[in-house]
Write a protein that holds these residues in place. Structure first.
Motif, PDB file in Angstrom:
ATOM      1  N   ARG A 161      -6.449   6.591  -6.764  1.00  0.00           N
ATOM      2  CA  ARG A 161      -5.086   6.089  -6.633  1.00  0.00           C
ATOM      3  C   ARG A 161      -4.852   4.880  -7.547  1.00  0.00           C
ATOM      4  O   ARG A 161      -3.805   4.774  -8.200  1.00  0.00           O
ATOM      5  N   ASP A 162      -5.841   3.986  -7.623  1.00  0.00           N
ATOM      6  CA  ASP A 162      -5.701   2.802  -8.471  1.00  0.00           C
ATOM      7  C   ASP A 162      -5.568   3.189  -9.942  1.00  0.00           C
ATOM      8  O   ASP A 162      -4.749   2.607 -10.679  1.00  0.00           O
ATOM      9  N   ALA A 175      -4.425  -3.018  -3.962  1.00  0.00           N
ATOM     10  CA  ALA A 175      -3.326  -2.080  -3.731  1.00  0.00           C
ATOM     11  C   ALA A 175      -2.905  -1.366  -5.013  1.00  0.00           C
ATOM     12  O   ALA A 175      -1.731  -1.069  -5.221  1.00  0.00           O
ATOM     13  N   GLY A 176      -3.866  -1.108  -5.898  1.00  0.00           N
ATOM     14  CA  GLY A 176      -3.582  -0.380  -7.120  1.00  0.00           C
ATOM     15  C   GLY A 176      -3.097  -1.223  -8.276  1.00  0.00           C
ATOM     16  O   GLY A 176      -2.834  -0.670  -9.351  1.00  0.00           O
ATOM     17  N   THR A 195       3.645   2.249  -2.117  1.00  0.00           N
ATOM     18  CA  THR A 195       4.583   2.243  -3.233  1.00  0.00           C
ATOM     19  C   THR A 195       4.987   3.647  -3.674  1.00  0.00           C
ATOM     20  O   THR A 195       5.850   3.794  -4.529  1.00  0.00           O
ATOM     21  N   SER A 222      -9.225   5.970  -3.056  1.00  0.00           N
ATOM     22  CA  SER A 222      -8.584   4.705  -3.412  1.00  0.00           C
ATOM     23  C   SER A 222      -8.786   4.386  -4.892  1.00  0.00           C
ATOM     24  O   SER A 222      -7.868   3.902  -5.567  1.00  0.00           O
ATOM     25  N   LEU A 250       0.811  -1.218   0.000  1.00  0.00           N
ATOM     26  CA  LEU A 250       0.000   0.000   0.000  1.00  0.00           C
ATOM     27  C   LEU A 250       0.841   1.263   0.000  1.00  0.00           C
ATOM     28  O   LEU A 250       0.301   2.370  -0.085  1.00  0.00           O
ATOM     29  N   ASP A 289       0.238   7.062  -2.665  1.00  0.00           N
ATOM     30  CA  ASP A 289      -0.362   5.881  -2.058  1.00  0.00           C
ATOM     31  C   ASP A 289      -0.386   5.995  -0.539  1.00  0.00           C
ATOM     32  O   ASP A 289      -1.375   5.642   0.116  1.00  0.00           O
ATOM     33  N   HIS A 341      -2.120   4.603 -10.425  1.00  0.00           N
ATOM     34  CA  HIS A 341      -1.035   3.670 -10.135  1.00  0.00           C
ATOM     35  C   HIS A 341      -0.769   2.705 -11.282  1.00  0.00           C
ATOM     36  O   HIS A 341       0.382   2.363 -11.555  1.00  0.00           O
ATOM     37  N   ALA A 363      -3.765   6.155   1.815  1.00  0.00           N
ATOM     38  CA  ALA A 363      -3.980   5.081   2.790  1.00  0.00           C
ATOM     39  C   ALA A 363      -4.039   5.590   4.220  1.00  0.00           C
ATOM     40  O   ALA A 363      -4.614   4.923   5.091  1.00  0.00           O
TER      41      ALA A 363
END
Length: 361
Positions: A307-308, A153-154, A87, A304, A85, A91, A311, A95
């Motif tokens: 972010r995904d 986690a993306g 990276t 989230s 989570l 991120d 990412h 988180a």
């Protein structure tokens, strides 16, 4: 000076008649009518904080601390690929939103400051955390029973094999502590004395309706992936015909089996229930705490998804993902509105010449 036979001076009887009220009754002077000034501050009153309320705050603070630590170790190893989570800076910031807010509110409650604010936050966060805990347990333990494409986690992965890491374990512990804090907060609510003047009462119906509508739309958005794999276009070199090739993307929340399906249903129902209850909590700061917990959950889901999409180059940000982010911002706005709301000026006082029954109205 000349006097009349009745012993009064000239003009004195007329003056006395003018001074006497109609009907001969003597009226006492009333204070001047009040103007249309603004309603004063709530006048918050806080009683002794029970031990159970402080325990709920301590559990919430511990959940936030464990959740913040859980961001940095390895999360899962899916199909031989380690996931984390943390990276990058973005991120980590995304988180840490939920853990840091829980830590701040928990410490405030454990110290006995505005206790019902923290208890309302803990109760709503615990209720919504139940669904999130079931989903997390599915991702780490049961997702291999029906392998599929997931965004974890993306990263876009296939859950053929899943090995849990320290970050996943700490995250599950943080969610379990949040649920426990919510249970203790509900038990401590009736024993905690905290009240105000009710300045928010006039706004509560509109606030509750807006919160329920927001929660309903958020539940619909959560049912679809916040980041998805776009469809591809393939051109036949011989004919020049363009064909749309559908690529398998992550499954929707309610399309997953077992614990994930149960967790999705619990989360959707919890959003609707908590949205209606939060706006009705007394005093004002309790409603603010409940709405803030609702806003953090929705905003975390929207961030989230964003972010995904950033990412992974294989993912695009979807309309439901954008909707979750906007709804999270709107939910924060509702909490701020409940906190800063001030009622309009009061009505002017009724004139003294009106009958008593009208003055009572």
């Amino acid at each position: 000076m000349a006097t009349r036979k009745d012993g009064t001076t000239p003009g004195s009887s007329a003056t006395a008649r003018r001074a006497a009220p109609r009907g001969g009754a003597t009226r006492t002077a009333r204070p001047p009518a009040r103007g249309t000034s603004a309603v004063p501050a709530d006048g918050l009153v806080v009683g002794d904080v029970p031990v159970t309320a402080r325990v709920a705050g301590a559990l919430l603070a511990l959940a936030g601390l464990v959740g913040a630590v859980a961001v940095f170790p390895g999360y899962l190893v899916v199909g031989g690929e380690p996931l984390s989570l943390a990276t990058g800076p973005l991120d980590v910031l995304v988180a840490l939103v939920t853990p840091l807010v829980a830590l701040a509110v928990g410490v405030l409650t454990a110290l006995g400051r505005v206790p019902r604010f923290g208890l309302a936050y803990a109760a709503v966060a615990g209720g919504l955390g139940t669904g999130r805990l079931l989903i997390e347990l599915y991702q780490g333990t049961a997702s291999t029973t029906r392998p599929g494409v997931e965004v974890l986690a993306g990263d876009l992965v296939v859950t053929s094999t899943v090995v849990t890491g320290a970050g996943w374990v700490l995250g599950v512990v943080a969610l379990a502590l949040t649920v426990l804090a919510g249970v203790v907060a509900v038990l401590a609510w009736g024993r905690t004395v905290m009240e105000d003047g009710g300045a928010l009462d006039a706004l509560r119906p509109a606030l509750a309706g807006s919160a329920v509508l927001l929660a309903a739309v958020a539940a619909l958005c959560l049912a679809l992936p916040a980041a998805d794999v776009p469809d591809g276009l393939v051109t036949d070199p011989a004919t020049g015909l363009v064909t749309v090739v559908t690529t398998e993307g992550p499954r929707a929340l309610l399309e997953r089996p077992g614990l994930a399906l149960l967790g999705g249903l619990v989360l959707a129902a919890g959003l609707l229930l908590c949205a209606g209850v939060a706006a009705s909590l007394r005093p004002r700061l309790a409603a603010v705490g409940g709405l803030l917990a609702l806003a953090v959950v929705v905003l975390q889901a929207g961030l989230s998804g964003w972010r995904d999409a950033l990412h992974s180059t294989d993912l695009d940000w979807t309309v439901p993902g954008i909707g979750l982010l906007l709804l999270g911002i709107a939910a924060v706005g509702l909490a701020v509105l409940a906190w800063r709301w001030q009622p309009g000026p009061g009505r002017p006082a009724v004139e003294d010449d009106e009958p008593e029954d009208l003055r009572r109205l």
